[in-house]
Design an enzyme around this catalytic site. Sequence first.
Site, PDB file in Angstrom:
ATOM      1  N   THR A   1      -3.876   6.411   2.039  1.00 25.83           N
ATOM      2  CA  THR A   1      -4.067   7.823   2.384  1.00 25.83           C
ATOM      3  C   THR A   1      -4.706   8.570   1.213  1.00 25.83           C
ATOM      4  O   THR A   1      -4.306   9.676   0.853  1.00 25.83           O
ATOM      5  CB  THR A   1      -2.733   8.489   2.802  1.00 25.83           C
ATOM      6  OG1 THR A   1      -1.947   7.577   3.571  1.00 25.83           O
ATOM      7  CG2 THR A   1      -3.005   9.729   3.659  1.00 25.83           C
TER       8      THR A   1
ATOM      9  N   GLU B   1       0.876  -1.165   0.000  1.00 27.53           N
ATOM     10  CA  GLU B   1       0.000   0.000   0.000  1.00 27.53           C
ATOM     11  C   GLU B   1       0.913   1.215   0.000  1.00 27.53           C
ATOM     12  O   GLU B   1       1.563   1.513   1.005  1.00 27.53           O
ATOM     13  CB  GLU B   1      -0.898   0.002   1.235  1.00 27.53           C
ATOM     14  CG  GLU B   1      -1.747   1.259   1.392  1.00 27.53           C
ATOM     15  CD  GLU B   1      -2.388   1.364   2.771  1.00 27.53           C
ATOM     16  OE1 GLU B   1      -2.559   2.507   3.256  1.00 27.53           O
ATOM     17  OE2 GLU B   1      -2.700   0.316   3.362  1.00 27.53           O
TER      18      GLU B   1
ATOM     19  N   ARG C   1       1.365  10.175   1.023  1.00 27.24           N
ATOM     20  CA  ARG C   1       1.871  11.128   2.019  1.00 27.24           C
ATOM     21  C   ARG C   1       3.065  11.889   1.471  1.00 27.24           C
ATOM     22  O   ARG C   1       3.606  12.771   2.153  1.00 27.24           O
ATOM     23  CB  ARG C   1       2.268  10.386   3.300  1.00 27.24           C
ATOM     24  CG  ARG C   1       1.133   9.652   3.980  1.00 27.24           C
ATOM     25  CD  ARG C   1       1.617   8.922   5.204  1.00 27.24           C
ATOM     26  NE  ARG C   1       0.593   8.025   5.744  1.00 27.24           N
ATOM     27  CZ  ARG C   1       0.787   7.194   6.762  1.00 27.24           C
ATOM     28  NH1 ARG C   1       1.982   7.137   7.336  1.00 27.24           N
ATOM     29  NH2 ARG C   1      -0.178   6.407   7.194  1.00 27.24           N
TER      30      ARG C   1
ATOM     31  N   LYS D   1     -11.181  -1.025   6.539  1.00 27.72           N
ATOM     32  CA  LYS D   1      -9.913  -0.827   7.237  1.00 27.72           C
ATOM     33  C   LYS D   1     -10.200  -0.422   8.680  1.00 27.72           C
ATOM     34  O   LYS D   1     -10.922   0.548   8.917  1.00 27.72           O
ATOM     35  CB  LYS D   1      -9.098   0.257   6.537  1.00 27.72           C
ATOM     36  CG  LYS D   1      -7.790   0.614   7.252  1.00 27.72           C
ATOM     37  CD  LYS D   1      -7.019   1.663   6.465  1.00 27.72           C
ATOM     38  CE  LYS D   1      -5.748   2.067   7.181  1.00 27.72           C
ATOM     39  NZ  LYS D   1      -4.928   3.015   6.399  1.00 27.72           N
TER      40      LYS D   1
END
Length: 320
Positions: free
Chosen positions: A71, A43, A47, A131
């Site tokens: 994210t 993943e 960021r 998640k």
Amino acid sequence: MKKEELFKKFHDIGLVPVVKIDDASKAERLAKAMIDGGLPCAEVTFRTEAAEEAIKRMTAAYPDMLIGAGTVINPKLAEKAVNAGAKFIVSAGLNPETVEWCIAHDVPVCPGVATPSEIEKGLSYGLNVLKFFPAEASGGVAMLKDLSGPFGQVKFMTTGGININNLPDYAKAQNVLAIGGSWMVKADLIANEQWDEITRLCQEAVIKLQGIQLVHVGINMPSEKDAFSVAEEFAKLGYETLPGNSSIFMGKDIEIMKTNYLGTKGHLAFKCYDVDRTVYFLKSKGFTVNESTVKYDAKGAMKVAYFNEEIGGFAFHLVK
């Protein structure tokens, strides 16, 4: 890749490295280090500015690798990630616009939740894989156990505060599909190009994830008479004799077969956290399943599986 196929792959691999990368030129080497460590998935989090290019490079170099984006906080980022090659989208929270974009474009999405209300919101979109984030701060495995009651149909990808030490706790949880973590791909390891160390940490995590442990040894004997004769010898050592239809157990550690069953000498029984997952792991090591021996539980998950190969003259099998 279809959603069901993707989530099955997540389950089998069991562990998803969460990557924060600042230099996309290192993406291919990072991908290889993870693959060599037994984790052909990642993943890549948005960021950093390098995330999009890193996804492009990883998917181009290793098209079979399961690469997704994390994210992802809005539809624009989701579109950018998918165009770069991301096979799935992960977010820290449940943004309706992001979820709706992914559903409309048939992109598997795993939004973050931490409360029953958020889980119900996810279910309203037809999502049964969510998640759980931040996992440890939100109650960890105790919270997951509580959530399994009212939300038995939901499986969770767990991320946040998980490391090599508490990894087994999550691996044992029945409603955990896969576990996310960054300790094996820390940003400083990537920056310093410590590829061998990343591979080692991935290998260590994969082994820890299985929970493989010897539970008993089976000894083949040609007849019931011979089996009881051997049992008498073990009884002298203080073992309790527990006769069964096809074998005699000496306590829980030794099984004496009444016929020459699988294995030249007998068999070894190993328990693990998840038989399906450990079968996937052992297949990657060159072992093959003896399909005639596989047994399933009521939910369709493997509960027993022998392998065709022997170890030191012993057949071996997995049990949960």
